[in-house]
Design a protein around this motif. Structure first.
Motif, PDB file in Angstrom:
ATOM      1  N   ARG A 148       0.834  -1.203   0.000  1.00 54.23           N
ATOM      2  CA  ARG A 148       0.000   0.000   0.000  1.00 54.23           C
ATOM      3  C   ARG A 148       0.868   1.253   0.000  1.00 54.23           C
ATOM      4  NH1 ARG A 148      -3.163  -1.363   5.271  1.00 54.23           N
ATOM      5  NH2 ARG A 148      -3.159   0.911   5.396  1.00 54.23           N
ATOM      6  N   ASP A 149       0.317   2.358  -0.509  1.00 52.43           N
ATOM      7  CA  ASP A 149       1.111   3.594  -0.516  1.00 52.43           C
ATOM      8  C   ASP A 149       0.864   4.459   0.719  1.00 52.43           C
ATOM      9  OD1 ASP A 149      -1.402   4.620  -1.008  1.00 52.43           O
ATOM     10  OD2 ASP A 149      -0.967   5.282  -3.049  1.00 52.43           O
ATOM     11  N   ASP A 150      -0.003   4.000   1.640  1.00 52.52           N
ATOM     12  CA  ASP A 150      -0.268   4.776   2.857  1.00 52.52           C
ATOM     13  C   ASP A 150       0.187   4.046   4.114  1.00 52.52           C
ATOM     14  OD1 ASP A 150      -2.134   2.738   2.897  1.00 52.52           O
ATOM     15  OD2 ASP A 150      -3.730   3.984   3.738  1.00 52.52           O
ATOM     16  N   SER A 151       0.976   2.990   3.971  1.00 50.24           N
ATOM     17  CA  SER A 151       1.421   2.217   5.131  1.00 50.24           C
ATOM     18  C   SER A 151       2.860   2.587   5.482  1.00 50.24           C
ATOM     19  CB  SER A 151       1.322   0.714   4.852  1.00 50.24           C
ATOM     20  OG  SER A 151       2.146   0.356   3.760  1.00 50.24           O
ATOM     21  N   PHE A 152       3.243   2.312   6.732  1.00 48.29           N
ATOM     22  CA  PHE A 152       4.616   2.581   7.160  1.00 48.29           C
ATOM     23  C   PHE A 152       4.984   1.606   8.266  1.00 48.29           C
ATOM     24  CE2 PHE A 152       1.835   5.152   9.776  1.00 48.29           C
ATOM     25  CZ  PHE A 152       2.347   5.019  11.066  1.00 48.29           C
ATOM     26  N   GLY A 153       6.272   1.460   8.532  1.00 53.75           N
ATOM     27  CA  GLY A 153       6.692   0.517   9.552  1.00 53.75           C
ATOM     28  C   GLY A 153       8.073   0.816  10.087  1.00 53.75           C
ATOM     29  N   LEU A 154       8.300   0.383  11.328  1.00 49.46           N
ATOM     30  CA  LEU A 154       9.580   0.557  12.012  1.00 49.46           C
ATOM     31  C   LEU A 154       9.977  -0.772  12.638  1.00 49.46           C
ATOM     32  CD1 LEU A 154      11.828   2.435  13.193  1.00 49.46           C
ATOM     33  CD2 LEU A 154      10.313   2.793  15.157  1.00 49.46           C
ATOM     34  N   GLY A 155      11.192  -1.218  12.373  1.00 48.08           N
ATOM     35  CA  GLY A 155      11.703  -2.444  12.970  1.00 48.08           C
ATOM     36  C   GLY A 155      12.947  -2.142  13.778  1.00 48.08           C
ATOM     37  N   ILE A 156      12.957  -2.537  15.064  1.00 46.35           N
ATOM     38  CA  ILE A 156      14.080  -2.242  15.955  1.00 46.35           C
ATOM     39  C   ILE A 156      14.659  -3.532  16.510  1.00 46.35           C
ATOM     40  CG2 ILE A 156      14.710  -1.204  18.168  1.00 46.35           C
ATOM     41  CD1 ILE A 156      12.748   1.052  17.564  1.00 46.35           C
ATOM     42  N   CYS A 157      15.969  -3.692  16.372  1.00 46.44           N
ATOM     43  CA  CYS A 157      16.724  -4.823  16.924  1.00 46.44           C
ATOM     44  C   CYS A 157      16.164  -6.157  16.422  1.00 46.44           C
ATOM     45  CB  CYS A 157      16.750  -4.746  18.450  1.00 46.44           C
ATOM     46  SG  CYS A 157      18.002  -5.822  19.191  1.00 46.44           S
ATOM     47  N   ASN A 158      15.514  -6.919  17.274  1.00 46.02           N
ATOM     48  CA  ASN A 158      14.907  -8.172  16.854  1.00 46.02           C
ATOM     49  C   ASN A 158      13.930  -7.928  15.700  1.00 46.02           C
ATOM     50  OD1 ASN A 158      12.827 -10.678  18.393  1.00 46.02           O
ATOM     51  ND2 ASN A 158      14.678 -11.004  17.216  1.00 46.02           N
ATOM     52  N   GLY A 159      13.184  -6.837  15.805  1.00 44.63           N
ATOM     53  CA  GLY A 159      12.245  -6.464  14.749  1.00 44.63           C
ATOM     54  C   GLY A 159      12.946  -6.019  13.481  1.00 44.63           C
ATOM     55  N   CYS A 160      14.142  -5.445  13.632  1.00 44.16           N
ATOM     56  CA  CYS A 160      14.965  -5.066  12.475  1.00 44.16           C
ATOM     57  C   CYS A 160      15.386  -6.318  11.721  1.00 44.16           C
ATOM     58  CB  CYS A 160      16.188  -4.289  12.969  1.00 44.16           C
ATOM     59  SG  CYS A 160      17.505  -4.063  11.755  1.00 44.16           S
ATOM     60  N   GLN A 161      15.855  -7.317  12.464  1.00 42.93           N
ATOM     61  CA  GLN A 161      16.259  -8.573  11.835  1.00 42.93           C
ATOM     62  C   GLN A 161      15.072  -9.235  11.142  1.00 42.93           C
ATOM     63  OE1 GLN A 161      17.391 -11.963  14.380  1.00 42.93           O
ATOM     64  NE2 GLN A 161      19.315 -12.070  13.245  1.00 42.93           N
ATOM     65  N   MET A 162      13.915  -9.183  11.799  1.00 48.84           N
ATOM     66  CA  MET A 162      12.715  -9.769  11.206  1.00 48.84           C
ATOM     67  C   MET A 162      12.358  -9.079   9.896  1.00 48.84           C
ATOM     68  SD  MET A 162       9.231  -9.098  10.698  1.00 48.84           S
ATOM     69  CE  MET A 162       8.190  -8.435  11.980  1.00 48.84           C
ATOM     70  N   MET A 163      12.245  -7.736   9.931  1.00 48.20           N
ATOM     71  CA  MET A 163      11.828  -7.015   8.730  1.00 48.20           C
ATOM     72  C   MET A 163      12.857  -7.105   7.616  1.00 48.20           C
ATOM     73  SD  MET A 163       9.721  -3.680  10.175  1.00 48.20           S
ATOM     74  CE  MET A 163       9.459  -3.027   8.514  1.00 48.20           C
ATOM     75  N   SER A 164      14.142  -7.200   7.968  1.00 49.09           N
ATOM     76  CA  SER A 164      15.169  -7.337   6.928  1.00 49.09           C
ATOM     77  C   SER A 164      15.003  -8.640   6.164  1.00 49.09           C
ATOM     78  CB  SER A 164      16.570  -7.260   7.537  1.00 49.09           C
ATOM     79  OG  SER A 164      16.922  -8.450   8.216  1.00 49.09           O
ATOM     80  N   ASN A 165      14.431  -9.644   6.823  1.00 44.49           N
ATOM     81  CA  ASN A 165      14.200 -10.925   6.156  1.00 44.49           C
ATOM     82  C   ASN A 165      12.886 -10.969   5.387  1.00 44.49           C
ATOM     83  OD1 ASN A 165      16.337 -13.158   6.780  1.00 44.49           O
ATOM     84  ND2 ASN A 165      16.170 -11.954   8.653  1.00 44.49           N
ATOM     85  N   LEU A 166      12.108  -9.888   5.476  1.00 43.49           N
ATOM     86  CA  LEU A 166      10.884  -9.757   4.679  1.00 43.49           C
ATOM     87  C   LEU A 166      11.108  -8.835   3.485  1.00 43.49           C
ATOM     88  CD1 LEU A 166       8.154  -9.335   7.475  1.00 43.49           C
ATOM     89  CD2 LEU A 166       8.879 -11.438   6.326  1.00 43.49           C
TER      90      LEU A 166
END
Length: 208
Positions: free
Chosen positions: A48-66
């Motif tokens: 979507r063009d209206d979505s956003f997200g922040l991944g920190i530490c464990n969440g950073c590793q998770m989002m980097s794999n997505l």
């Protein structure tokens, strides 16, 4: 039970949020990649063009794999075991780089202490080198020394990542991932030094 179509923003938090083991972030990502409904929900959300997200530490590793699901992240790296081969918990100095990150808007050039708490923060290139990420402005955060220069040296750089890089954003800036923990140092009293002009909140509060 809940559809991501009802949300505009997501935050994937740190603190071993998917399990008290190293590599939990990758396991978290696989629970999305290998579940048809979760895959479809996240894929639609990121597209979507209206979505956003922040991944920190464990969440950073998770989002980097997505990264395959998130537009404009084909050059995002993965995060592997620290060069020290130890869990690193300390305060480090970082510089915010020029990028499109909506979370770091108008913060470029700032150098601030931040909490670090991870065992797997070493940047490992997938499709682009650290220099290419820096030049493309997908890199948005890096460890620096007392002179404000990018650091690859321990303990100023707790994981050993090339050019000190530890945070990245996608091409249009809607999705940002970072290894450090700004959410653990957004109050003035959480800083070892603070200006009396700050009031309740320190500089990192600007992200939130």
């Amino acid at each position: 039970r809940v559809s991501l179509s009802d949300f505009r923003g997501i935050a994937a938090c740190g603190g071993f949020s998917y399990g008290d083991v190293l590599g939990a972030g990758e396991g978290w990502a696989k629970s999305i990649l290998y579940n048809t409904r979760a895959y479809d929900e996240f894929s639609a959300f990121f597209s979507r063009d209206d979505s956003f997200g922040l991944g920190i530490c464990n969440g950073c590793q998770m989002m980097s794999n997505l990264y395959e699901l998130i537009p404009g992240t084909s050059d995002w790296p993965r995060f592997v075991r620290n060069r020290s081969e130890q869990f690193e918990a300390r305060v480090a100095m970082v510089e915010i780089l020029e990028s499109n990150s909506l979370f770091l808007n108008e913060m470029a050039g700032s150098m601030m202490p931040v909490v670090v708490s991870h065992g797997e923060g070493l940047v490992e290139a997938r499709n682009a080198s650290s220099q290419q990420l820096l030049e493309s402005q997908n890199a948005c955060l890096r460890y620096v020394d007392a002179s404000g220069e990018a650091s690859e040296y321990y303990p100023l750089n707790p994981n050993g990542s090339a050019l000190g890089l530890n945070g990245f954003t996608n091409d249009d800036g809607r999705f940002t991932i970072m290894m450090p923990h700004p959410e653990r140092i957004f109050r003035s009293v959480q800083n070892s030094w603070r200006s009396p002009d700050w009031g309740e909140y320190g500089p990192w509060m600007r992200i939130f």
